[in-house]
Design a protein around this motif. Structure first.
Motif, PDB file in Angstrom:
ATOM      1  N   GLU A 107       1.254  -1.555  -0.325  1.00 11.59           N
ATOM      2  CA  GLU A 107      -0.381  -0.058   0.147  1.00 11.59           C
ATOM      3  C   GLU A 107       0.639   0.897  -0.084  1.00 11.59           C
ATOM      4  O   GLU A 107       2.291   1.422   0.694  1.00 11.59           O
ATOM      5  N   GLY A 108       0.453   2.156  -0.239  1.00 14.07           N
ATOM      6  CA  GLY A 108       0.944   2.885  -0.994  1.00 14.07           C
ATOM      7  C   GLY A 108       2.266   3.085  -1.715  1.00 14.07           C
ATOM      8  O   GLY A 108       3.359   4.441  -1.691  1.00 14.07           O
ATOM      9  N   SER A 109       2.939   2.154  -2.030  1.00 15.10           N
ATOM     10  CA  SER A 109       3.413   2.354  -3.481  1.00 15.10           C
ATOM     11  C   SER A 109       3.827   3.212  -4.557  1.00 15.10           C
ATOM     12  O   SER A 109       2.872   3.548  -5.127  1.00 15.10           O
ATOM     13  N   ASP A 121      -1.838 -11.147 -20.194  1.00 22.87           N
ATOM     14  CA  ASP A 121      -1.493 -10.869 -19.548  1.00 22.87           C
ATOM     15  C   ASP A 121      -2.624  -9.448 -18.925  1.00 22.87           C
ATOM     16  O   ASP A 121      -3.229  -8.515 -19.770  1.00 22.87           O
ATOM     17  N   LEU A 122      -3.125  -9.729 -17.474  1.00 23.78           N
ATOM     18  CA  LEU A 122      -3.936  -8.932 -16.698  1.00 23.78           C
ATOM     19  C   LEU A 122      -2.965  -7.670 -16.621  1.00 23.78           C
ATOM     20  O   LEU A 122      -2.013  -7.799 -15.440  1.00 23.78           O
ATOM     21  N   VAL A 123      -3.250  -5.897 -16.648  1.00 23.89           N
ATOM     22  CA  VAL A 123      -2.420  -4.993 -16.494  1.00 23.89           C
ATOM     23  C   VAL A 123      -3.854  -4.289 -15.546  1.00 23.89           C
ATOM     24  O   VAL A 123      -5.032  -4.136 -16.057  1.00 23.89           O
ATOM     25  N   ILE A 124      -3.539  -4.206 -13.905  1.00 25.49           N
ATOM     26  CA  ILE A 124      -4.163  -3.971 -13.219  1.00 25.49           C
ATOM     27  C   ILE A 124      -3.766  -2.408 -12.952  1.00 25.49           C
ATOM     28  O   ILE A 124      -2.902  -1.741 -12.562  1.00 25.49           O
ATOM     29  N   SER A 125      -4.618  -1.053 -13.362  1.00 26.43           N
ATOM     30  CA  SER A 125      -3.795   0.242 -13.087  1.00 26.43           C
ATOM     31  C   SER A 125      -4.762   1.116 -11.848  1.00 26.43           C
ATOM     32  O   SER A 125      -5.719   0.226 -11.226  1.00 26.43           O
ATOM     33  N   ASN A 126      -3.629   1.398 -11.288  1.00 27.38           N
ATOM     34  CA  ASN A 126      -4.277   2.534  -9.859  1.00 27.38           C
ATOM     35  C   ASN A 126      -4.805   1.161  -9.451  1.00 27.38           C
ATOM     36  O   ASN A 126      -5.758   1.923  -8.726  1.00 27.38           O
ATOM     37  N   PRO A 127      -3.959   0.664  -8.377  1.00 27.70           N
ATOM     38  CA  PRO A 127      -4.988  -0.302  -7.671  1.00 27.70           C
ATOM     39  C   PRO A 127      -5.260  -0.441  -6.411  1.00 27.70           C
ATOM     40  O   PRO A 127      -4.245   0.237  -5.932  1.00 27.70           O
ATOM     41  N   LYS A 149      -7.255  -1.585  -2.490  1.00 27.97           N
ATOM     42  CA  LYS A 149      -7.596  -3.091  -1.748  1.00 27.97           C
ATOM     43  C   LYS A 149      -8.597  -3.066  -1.906  1.00 27.97           C
ATOM     44  O   LYS A 149      -8.864  -4.077  -2.431  1.00 27.97           O
ATOM     45  N   ALA A 150      -9.499  -2.344  -1.664  1.00 30.21           N
ATOM     46  CA  ALA A 150     -11.333  -2.376  -1.656  1.00 30.21           C
ATOM     47  C   ALA A 150     -11.833  -2.880  -2.384  1.00 30.21           C
ATOM     48  O   ALA A 150     -12.085  -3.974  -2.671  1.00 30.21           O
ATOM     49  N   LYS A 151     -11.306  -2.702  -3.883  1.00 29.28           N
ATOM     50  CA  LYS A 151     -11.598  -3.320  -5.200  1.00 29.28           C
ATOM     51  C   LYS A 151     -10.953  -4.360  -6.087  1.00 29.28           C
ATOM     52  O   LYS A 151     -11.102  -5.037  -6.864  1.00 29.28           O
ATOM     53  N   ASP A 152      -9.700  -4.424  -5.901  1.00 25.49           N
ATOM     54  CA  ASP A 152      -8.281  -5.025  -6.793  1.00 25.49           C
ATOM     55  C   ASP A 152      -7.860  -6.389  -5.433  1.00 25.49           C
ATOM     56  O   ASP A 152      -7.866  -7.422  -6.206  1.00 25.49           O
ATOM     57  N   LEU A 166      -3.952 -11.680  -5.290  1.00 21.79           N
ATOM     58  CA  LEU A 166      -3.795  -9.952  -5.098  1.00 21.79           C
ATOM     59  C   LEU A 166      -4.704  -9.609  -3.555  1.00 21.79           C
ATOM     60  O   LEU A 166      -4.805  -9.231  -3.671  1.00 21.79           O
ATOM     61  N   ARG A 167      -3.198  -9.155  -2.857  1.00 19.29           N
ATOM     62  CA  ARG A 167      -3.438  -9.081  -1.375  1.00 19.29           C
ATOM     63  C   ARG A 167      -2.022  -7.572  -1.525  1.00 19.29           C
ATOM     64  O   ARG A 167      -1.886  -7.338  -2.306  1.00 19.29           O
ATOM     65  N   PHE A 168      -2.765  -7.101  -1.071  1.00 19.98           N
ATOM     66  CA  PHE A 168      -2.519  -5.690  -0.164  1.00 19.98           C
ATOM     67  C   PHE A 168      -1.235  -5.451   1.109  1.00 19.98           C
ATOM     68  O   PHE A 168      -2.058  -5.752   2.204  1.00 19.98           O
TER      69      PHE A 168
END
Length: 1036
Positions: free
Chosen positions: A45-47, A89-95, A97-100, A122-124
């Motif tokens: 988180e905050g990366s 590949d699946l690319v998730i932008s601006n991940p 925690k609540a949604k991804d 996928l964990r945060f």
């Protein structure tokens, strides 16, 4: 006409389906096969990273298309979505925690079918700050134990913990007295000390990939009340869980820490098994790397000090992720046939198995039966083709196995496997002619010879798979043989020509033999054959072909003749025993003959060594009889090794000689409380065989010590002390746990004994302090060992003296005499031994220049009882004061009255000069100018000359009172080296060196003066000989 039209329509349908199948085959299409699948990902988180990529790639023809699911629901790739596909590949932008956060799965599809990837989470990761509330101070009595609670903030995943004392970066070390739990973060101090005063803060660190974040708590102050010096037994405070669950292959860490005074020692043991070689670490931590099911069991932590012990027990329970034992593979099956697929997986808990077809759950229906790891098809149809997956899962994970099922419909086709064009066969032999057309469903097969339809008879067999077998062949069987194949898709045929040849026969067969290990042998084998064909020989041992290139030189062919196939065996070993078969072979037939070779040797290893009836010095061994290798077993030997040594040693047994028919024996004279492994060896007249596998490790029972400690000695120390030393007892002789020493001592000449108990096997000295102990008082001392089972024998009595005191008296009648200009001899009368309060080590001579203080004196020590010393390194013509003192191990005694001495002047610095020499028969006369001493130099009393015939001979010393000398020389004298120097009360001066040569012609002498660096020459001529002298001044 209607019938003809129907025939045409049927033919067209067959042709169309055949063309479709061939077209599909020519493109070599296949379903998706994953080459890269998503993996579990931890995103901080905050990366600063603005995206997460979930990898997915599959090999497929035609190429695969991809979809993704999150928590079982398909993701929609809309233009303005934060999700996008890059290849697979699946690319998730601006991940966020609540949604991804969740579980992701890749779905790959093409025209052949669909497969789904493993699920990957996928964990945060995060680490919040400690609470801002102040922490309560802690007050404890010095000497007691204390615990500080960390109470880490919310976080994911786990943290590592350290503690600060007063300020950063003053971290508290884990030193046996202090311990930081990596499970709770709490700090434990077993026994507080004055140095522990201060402020404490818990320092927690999170490690996510290459990102490290640390936070620390508010400080908590520790203050100490007055010291309580009382000792108390251990109390375990940091405990591992009663049940610790671990996955096979991981590392398991158990924590155990205790309060106590003295600081307790921590020991670990497994109650239902022995210590594993995978154990690492010690004291508060027990770590088992690469844990396996053999490590499951109950573990005990023991904390012990001299006041007692405390124990705690807990279990390690091993579980495992699913792991495939059997998987499905790509399969091609005929239309209308049955198919059975199965897969199996291991794991704990036992994995459940389910099936997928093209990514969708598959259940029993119509022709398909699903039962756990079994999948059965009845009467396959083209629609059954597709991608299938077997899925095994338990709470620790999921594994996928994928395979493609292709259902085929093909007309018979001989292009890949036609009937062999020319079929040679041996007269009176048998020939097998396969008929293997490619066809789906399986074709019906007929055989003809020429125009004759063949049917089963006494010599002709047509098998169910269409193979033709002809037996007892004669010349009349030659001709054309045709295989006809037909199914509902079409028909085809293939023809071969049979040719009959002479049969191959063994004319000289090998004979059975019996030899010993290391001997050589030749097995004979000759054969006759049809001369139109090549003959080859092969050999097999117990039906396994012999590879001559890999036989390590044991096998070779004994003859190069075509009809001779003899086998030569060199340096036969036990493994060469067995049934040897010689096969003479042509392309049409073969003939074989066998013989048995028996190789006798030392016995094989006994099996199943079991240890029972474990005592303190004995165990009972049993074993099963191994192979005698064709020579009766005469006797058995028993060997053992301990954890202290990897070397196997022969053990004493009861009976001493174990007969060859025995399968049990008692091993005696073992060491109590020692870990052993045993093995058994058998022997016969041919030698000692290989050892058995080692037995399981056992530990003999404890017993009281049987050997007294050795090396009893002592002495030294401070006043009023008696120091007793001994050699620590080795592990071999401790015989049990709780080992220590009991000392008995008394002043020599008294009656009562004092005793002292010293715990721990590593102890090696004891200090007894008492104001009544006088200096260098003799004590009688004895020592014995003890453990939990009792006390051992006492050692012999030794005499040990208490601490010494410095000598109280000084030497007397000290005299000093100058020797040369830089040396003196000092002598004195010794001190009386009765006046000593210790063992005299020797004497110390102190000397200092007149005008200096005695504190700046130089010192020379002698050893033992000598009463004189030679002192060097003095300054010439200098007045010195000299005193002597006695010394021992406690120090140096009072000084003697000082005496004075003045060293002599130094010898003249100028070497002898103007050196000349003459030969007269067998004598050479050497002359030089006299050296006159200056006022600050000692008088010249004579000269020393060192004469050497050559550089390898020993020199001869000549003394002269005047400035000349005559030296005898041999008749064959050619040259010599001579050194000349002055001598006197101040010692020897600087030498002058002369190299003398005897020659005919003119005499020459060259002098090299130390006063002038540039050499000059002086030439002296006589009528009869020439002398060349190279003179240089060299210091000896």
């Amino acid at each position: 006409m209607a019938g003809a039209a129907g025939f045409v329509r049927t033919s067209l349908a067959v042709v169309t389906l055949l063309v479709w199948c061939r077209a599909q085959s020519s493109t070599r299409s296949y379903g998706p096969v994953f080459e890269e699948q998503p993996v579990h990902t931890l995103f901080p988180e905050g990366s600063a990273e603005e995206k997460v990529t979930r990898a997915c790639r599959a090999r497929a023809s035609p190429p695969a298309t991809y979809r993704w699911k999150m928590n079982g629901t398909e993701l929609k790739m809309e233009p303005d979505s934060r999700y996008r596909l890059v290849a697979g590949d699946l690319v998730i932008s601006n991940p966020v925690k609540a949604k991804d956060a969740g579980s992701y799965q890749c779905v790959a599809s093409n025209s052949r079918g669909t497969v789904v990837s493993r699920e990957a989470s996928l964990r945060f990761g995060f680490l919040q700050e400690f609470s801002a509330e102040e922490r309560d101070p802690v007050k404890i009595t010095e000497g007691w134990g204390v615990m500080f609670t960390c109470s880490p903030p919310p976080h994911y995943p786990g943290l590592s913990y350290r503690w600060l004392l007063n300020e950063f970066p003053n971290f508290i070390p884990a030193d046996g007295r202090r311990f930081v739990s990596q499970t709770t973060g709490n700090l434990y101090i077993a026994k507080t000390e004055a140095s522990d005063l201060g402020n404490y803060s818990c320092f927690a660190t999170s490690h996510i990939d290459f990102i490290t974040k640390s936070v620390f708590s508010k400080f908590s102050r520790l203050s100490l009340a007055a010291e309580d010096a009382r000792q108390y037994a251990p109390s375990i405070k940091a405990r591992f869980p009663a049940d610790t669950y671990a996955l096979a292959g991981q590392m398991v860490t158990l924590e155990c820490f205790a309060f106590g005074n003295p600081v307790p020692q921590i020991k670990w043991r497994k109650l239902d098994g022995s210590q594993s070689s995978k154990w690492i670490g010690s004291e508060p931590l027990l770590q088992i790397q690469d844990v396996g099911f053999e490590d499951e069991g109950t573990y005990e932590c023991e904390a012990e000090n001299i006041k007692g012990r405390d124990t705690y027990q807990g279990r390690i329970i091993i579980q495992a992720q699913p792991e495939w034992l059997k998987v499905i593979t790509d399969t091609e099956a005929d239309i209308g046939s049955d198919l059975r697929w199965s897969c199996a997986a291991a794991g704990k808990p036992r994995p459940a198995v389910r099936w997928l077809r093209d990514g969708q759950p598959l259940t029993s229906q119509n022709r398909i039966e699903v039962s756990g790891g079994e999948l059965r098809f009845s009467k396959l149809v083209l629609e059954d083709s597709g991608m299938y997956q077997c899925v095994a899962e338990n709470k620790h994970g999921t594994v996928y196995a994928s395979a493609e099922l292709t259902v085929q419909a093909l007309a018979p086709d001989f292009r890949l496997k036609p009937v062999k064009r020319l079929i040679p066969a041996a007269r009176s032999g048998k020939v097998i002619i396969p008929c293997q057309p490619r066809a789906a469903p399986k074709a019906t097969v007929l055989w003809t010879k020429g125009t004759e339809l063949l049917t089963n008879s006494s010599r002709v067999t047509i098998t169910t798979d269409g193979t033709l077998i002809l037996q007892n062949i004669s010349k009349s069987d030659e001709g054309k043989y045709t295989c006809f194949a037909e199914n509902f898709m079409g028909k085809a045929n293939s023809t071969g020509i049979l040719s009959v040849r002479d049969a191959t026969k063994i004319t000289l067969a090998p004979s059975s033999a019996d030899i010993n290990v290391g001997e050589n042998l030749t097995l004979q084998c000759h054969a006759s054959h049809d001369p139109t064909m090549d003959l080859t020989f092969t050999w097999s041992l117990d039906d396994f072909p012999i590879d001559f290139d890999k036989s390590e030189g044991h096998y070779r062919r004994a003859s190069a003749k075509e009809a001779v196939g003899d086998l030569s065996i060199s340096n036969a070993q036990l493994k060469h025993s067995g049934r040897y078969t010689c096969t003479a072979q042509t392309v049409v037939d073969s003939a074989s003959e066998s013989a048995t070779l028996t190789v006798r040797g030392p016995p094989g290893p006994p099996g199943g060594v079991v240890v029972r009836d474990v005592g303190d010095t004995t165990v009972l061994l049993s074993w099963s009889r191994g192979s005698d290798n064709h020579s009766p077993i005469a006797r058995y030997l028993v060997e053992a090794r301990t954890l202290l040594s990897s070397t196997w040693k022969q053990m004493r047994t009861n009976p001493a000689n174990i007969e060859g028919n025995a399968e049990t024996a008692q091993v005696v004279n073992l060491i109590p409380w020692m870990d052993y492994e045993f093995r058994v060896l058998a022997s016969n007249i041919l030698g000692v065989g290989e050892p058995s596998l080692p037995s399981s490790k056992i530990r003999t029972k404890e017993a009281a010590p049987t050997v007294a400690p050795s090396g009893l000695s002592g002495g030294g120390g401070a006043p009023n002390e008696l120091i007793i030393n001994w050699t620590p007892t080795l592990r071999d002789y401790q015989n049990g746990d709780g080992f220590g020493y009991i000392l008995s001592f008394r002043k020599k000449g008294t009656q009562g004994w004092l005793t002292a108990r010293v715990p721990h096997a590593e102890s090696l000295h004891y200090v007894y302090r008492n104001e009544s102990i006088g200096p260098y008082t003799p004590f009688e001392v004895k020592i014995k060992a003890y453990n939990r089972k009792g006390e051992g024998p006492e050692s012999l009595t030794a005499i040990v003296y208490s601490a010494e005191e410095e000598p109280k008296v000084a030497p007397f009648r000290v005299t000093a005499k100058a020797v040369l200009s830089s040396e003196m001899d000092v002598s004195w009368e010794p001190v009386e031994q009765g006046d000593m309060t210790g063992v005299l080590s020797g004497y110390e001579i102190r000397y200092w220049k007149d005008g200096d203080k005695e504190e700046a004196a130089d010192r020379v020590r002698t050893a033992g009882l000598v009463t004189s010393a030679h002192v060097t390194g003095l300054n010439p013509n200098t007045k010195y004061h000299v005193s002597v003192r006695a010394y021992n191990r406690a120090g140096t005694g009072p000084p003697s009255p000082s005496t004075n001495i003045t060293t002599t002047k130094p010898p003249p610095k100028r070497p002898p000069g103007n050196i000349s020499w003459t030969f007269s028969g067998s004598t050479v006369t050497i002359k030089w100018d006299p050296v006159v001493a200056k006022a600050d130099e000692s008088a010249v009393t004579g000269y020393k000359m060192l004469y050497r015939q050559d550089s390898h001979s020993a020199p001869t010393l000549y003394l002269a009172s005047k400035s000349r000398i005559d030296i005898p020389v041999p008749e064959d004298f050619t040259h010599a080296f001579v050194q000349i120097r002055v001598t006197g009360p101040g010692g020897d001066g600087i030498p002058a060196e002369v190299h003398i040569l005897r020659n005919s012609g003119t005499s020459m002498m060259v002098e090299d003066s130390v006063m002038r660096p540039v050499p000059h020459a002086v030439i002296v001529t006589t009528n009869s000989l020439v002398m060349v002298a190279l003179i240089s001044y060299l210091e000896l």
